[in-house]
Design an enzyme around this catalytic site. Structure first.
Site, PDB file in Angstrom:
ATOM      1  CG  ASP A  61      -1.668   1.238   1.460  1.00 48.66           C
ATOM      2  OD1 ASP A  61      -2.365   1.659   0.520  1.00 48.66           O
ATOM      3  OD2 ASP A  61      -1.559   1.821   2.556  1.00 48.66           O
ATOM      4  CE  LYS A 108      -8.714   8.033   0.408  1.00 46.28           C
ATOM      5  NZ  LYS A 108      -8.299   6.622   0.459  1.00 46.28           N
TER       6      LYS A 108
END
Length: 230
Positions: A9, A57
């Site tokens: 990540d 998002k």
């Protein structure tokens, strides 16, 4: 195990977050009714943002705002705000992350960076850090049918980089979403790191195979797990 691929990540794991996601989110929702900084609506929303760290998002904005045009507009504002923070020099690597990535490469692993950010935001971070040639692949939610917590980005990296066994994949992230994604993909190691918002209890509840202080510990973990010659 012959480890072939590390899926790492970005924000909170290899890249210092320093609250930048929350700052960009605050800018993104400033134009929305009921989300004024300090209001009850804003506080509920920021809690949701923290709970869903690591996820796409745009999906977060869809959950908060409902209507697609509002979510898309807020997501666009988020990207611009985050890019402004990147250009202002606020994005830095986790201490030692670049050395850790190079050490993983020396152990024979390919490196894929994954994120919940949009492509433009991910590219801005990679350019700011000079990491374009450091990794083999960078994936964002638009590259796959579904973002985290689904396994799609990990599996896409497996396919694109020619990995022969999902059990030879290492997934590392700073949120439960990263853990769920890695476990659902069948990765052999799915590790949480304590450089983001999540703690040991959260990673244990998510089913992480390991919890590391930071990504810097990953090369040592893999070396310790390597089979010893007779």
């Amino acid at each position: 195990m012959n480890w072939q691929l590390a899926c790492l990540d970005m924000a909170g794991t290899t890249v210092r977050d320093e609250g930048l996601v929350e700052k960009a989110f605050t800018v993104a929702v400033a134009a929305e009714d009921g989300f004024t900084l300090g209001s009850a609506g804003y506080e509920r929303a920021i809690r949701f943002v923290r709970e869903t760290m690591g996820q796409s998002k745009i999906e977060v904005f869809r959950a908060l705002l409902g209507e697609e045009h509002r979510a898309a507009a807020a997501n666009a504002r988020f990207e611009v705000a985050y890019a402004d923070l990147v250009r202002a020099g606020h994005v830095q690597p986790i201490a030692g992350a670049e050395s850790a990535i190079r050490a993983l490469r020396s152990l024979g692993l390919s490196i894929a960076l994954t994120t919940g950010f949009a492509r433009a935001t991910q590219d801005a971070i990679l350019d700011a850090l000079g990491w374009r040639n450091l990794v083999d692949l960078a994936l964002c939610p638009s590259d796959v049918p579904r973002g985290r917590p689904y396994p799609d980005m990990v599996l896409a990296a497996v396919l694109r980089l020619g990995v022969t066994d999902v059990r030879s994949v290492v997934v590392v992230g700073d949120t439960p979403s990263d853990i769920y994604s890695g476990l659902r993909a069948g990765a052999g190691i799915v590790a949480g790191v304590l450089t983001g918002l999540s703690d040991l209890e959260a990673f244990s509840a998510a089913g992480a195979t390991h919890v590391l202080t930071s990504v810097n510990e990953l090369p040592g973990l893999l070396r310790a797990m390597a089979p010893r010659a007779a």
